[in-house]
Design an enzyme around this catalytic site. Sequence first.
Site, PDB file in Angstrom:
ATOM      1  N   HIS A   1       0.802  -1.187   0.053  1.00 30.04           N
ATOM      2  CA  HIS A   1      -0.031   0.013  -0.193  1.00 30.04           C
ATOM      3  C   HIS A   1       0.760   1.115   0.014  1.00 30.04           C
ATOM      4  O   HIS A   1       0.663   2.143  -0.849  1.00 30.04           O
ATOM      5  CB  HIS A   1      -1.027  -0.014   1.246  1.00 30.04           C
ATOM      6  N   GLU A   2       1.615   1.363   0.939  1.00 35.35           N
ATOM      7  CA  GLU A   2       2.546   2.547   1.038  1.00 35.35           C
ATOM      8  C   GLU A   2       3.414   2.668  -0.019  1.00 35.35           C
ATOM      9  O   GLU A   2       3.848   3.721  -0.558  1.00 35.35           O
ATOM     10  CB  GLU A   2       3.242   2.679   2.477  1.00 35.35           C
TER      11      GLU A   2
ATOM     12  N   HIS B   1       1.710   4.560  -2.645  1.00 38.00           N
ATOM     13  CA  HIS B   1       1.936   6.019  -2.946  1.00 38.00           C
ATOM     14  C   HIS B   1       3.222   6.466  -3.320  1.00 38.00           C
ATOM     15  O   HIS B   1       3.520   7.590  -3.823  1.00 38.00           O
ATOM     16  CB  HIS B   1       1.672   6.464  -1.128  1.00 38.00           C
TER      17      HIS B   1
ATOM     18  N   HIS C   1       3.474   6.830  -6.823  1.00 38.06           N
ATOM     19  CA  HIS C   1       2.785   7.772  -7.423  1.00 38.06           C
ATOM     20  C   HIS C   1       3.701   8.936  -7.114  1.00 38.06           C
ATOM     21  O   HIS C   1       3.595  10.012  -8.253  1.00 38.06           O
ATOM     22  CB  HIS C   1       1.534   7.924  -6.513  1.00 38.06           C
TER      23      HIS C   1
END
Length: 726
Positions: free
Chosen positions: A510-511, A514, A517
């Site tokens: 998940h992290e 980010h 991105h």
Amino acid sequence: MNTLKPQKPKIARSRFAIILAASAAAACFLAGEPARTADVPFGPGNPFYAQSTLPFQAPPFDKIKDSDYQPAIEAGMAEQRKEIEAIANNPAAPTFENTLVAMEKSGRLLDRAMNTFGAVSQANLDAALQKVKDIEAPKLAAHEDAIFLNSRLFRRVAAIYNQRGSLKLDAESQRLLDFYYKKFVHAGANLSDADKTRLKKLNEEDSTLSNTFTTKLLAATKDGAYASMDEGPLAGLSQEQLAAASQAAKDRKQKGYVIPLQNTTQQPDLSFLSNRSTRQKLFENSWNRAEHGGADDTRATISRLAQLRAEKARLLGFPNFAAWELEDQMAKTPETALKFMNALVPGATAKANSEAKDIQALIDEQKGGFQLQPWDWNFYSEEIRKKKYDFDEAQVETYLELDDVLENGVFYAANQLYGLTFKERKDIPLYNPDVRVFEVFDADGKPLALWYGDYFKRDNKNGGAWMDNFVARSKLLGTLPVVYNVANFTKPAPGQPALLSFDDVTGMFHEFGHALHGMFANTEYPSLAGTAVARDFVEFPSQFNEHWASYPAVFNHYAKNYKTGAPMPAVLAAKIKKSETFNQGYALTELVAAAELDMQWHTLGADAPLQNPDTFEKAALEKTHLALSYVPPRYRSSYFAHIWSEGYDAGYYAYLWSEMLDDDAFQWFEDHGGLTRANGDRFRQMVLSRGNTEDLPKMYAAWLGAEPSIEPMLKYRGLAPAGASK
Ligand SMILES: [Zn+2]
């Protein structure tokens, strides 16, 4: 395979919104004040004085002392205030270059200091940094207001905006102009002076009441703890849980046992307490925590908050507060968000009802002689889960070793999809020896970014996990991304492997989503870069990246026994996969119910009278077909901190909306060959690299070739078979 963990996403903030704390409103009055000089003088001896000479302009942690932050932040605000004043007072006619580009270039010193301070004050806090945070938070909020309530500056931006048709700006510059203009207007820049004064008053009242709410809720939650003098009523708890309850009592200087309340309606110990009346008592303590009629009752506070927000929206020209809040979001209108939520209700509640039947059958089988109530749900659901999917966590974690997961899982997926390679660097200074740094190379071998991983729990680190930037990518500023991921995994003893749960693994993916991105940002302007996107879009890349954790080609590449290298037994892997869809009817229903409550409160019109929260809540849930007696909302209105004090007002739906996007996107990958470079590169090019440079629904539709659909979300939650009816 969604582990949706509603919590405030701790990701990159707007370039001007620095620390989240203090309210914008209270800050207005400080706007004109000169910065108070800090005790320590600011000069070339301060490590933030000049741009870092380290690779990628990484923060020089070998030189930074706690006492360097405050003078740098103060000097940074003063410098940016000067820069902004110069732009606002420029005698030359306003142009895109001398106004908007100049604004983007402003605040370099403040960014350097704050990006670093933001990282250490969350992940490596000490008393000195806490003090700086307390002092600077309101000043930083005031600093942002000084920019967005500067009427001369707004007149220049508006003049450029009004000529936008004839300016021949490229698409990204057009978007930047739009972004700034709307940000000013959103904050009330177009109002008359009288209305601005009224708005400031409402903002001030909002921030005061939000604070009141927080204070009351904190006390109410503390008082709501379940207490027992003896062990009897706590049957079912493990020795560790009992020890924790006994410690909680000691911490409060009480005898016996205490189970403190968590912020959600359901409480973790409800899964284990076998005494039904204890369960009922603990649940009711939670449900009624802020509704006892005393000093800590929050109901009058939230009624007024909802009403004043509606008044604020009317002043700004909107039918309700949600319409004003959603204007710059991907969903754009409350109607779109409501339509989306309403579409989830039938599938979610049907599944919850069938889960309830299974639970009732188990209760009857055990001759319980009662009807299922919310305080029974988790207890019996846990029994069913154990029967159907139980696996030994200790066995699982021997296959999930941190370094393996990182390099053969997280990095591997990024290599297969985007061609990235990673090389550890030992020459970059760190703020804590636990942190590791990798240089990230693009598919063509060129340096792309610097990535820091800070994975172990420490007493001076905030809970949860997050991502942010030390340096944001900007072509205009000539910067490459320097990003970091933080988590709270248990640190092993020296020489021992760090073994993870599958939830931890999902959290790492998940992290890192980010982080991708942020690292793929390929934008001119820092304000539009990477994760600087709308609240209902920002969790999309991260949740999307979670899908690869259980994707067979990735999973099999990292899930190996840390001693022998043997792959995880197929039976165990299958149990993990299956358990992901367990109890999802309940889980989705409680989330949608909370999101609906939020939206119902924030779509009240300014003419609506003060509401009674209990009758309002009941009516709102009935109206939206979410009044299931055994599935209460995840948060009740009277303790829904996200929407009354944590900035998620009219925004709780964003968690679900992002989930729709990530499942929908993953379905596209599955339909197009899965884990391939072609798929990855296309996603990077059309979505991940673009930050906020385009209208988000258009960006998404251009990539997918269609509007987002909720069916994949229902499928991944196990609520509707693939290809089922619309
Ligand atoms: Zn996130």
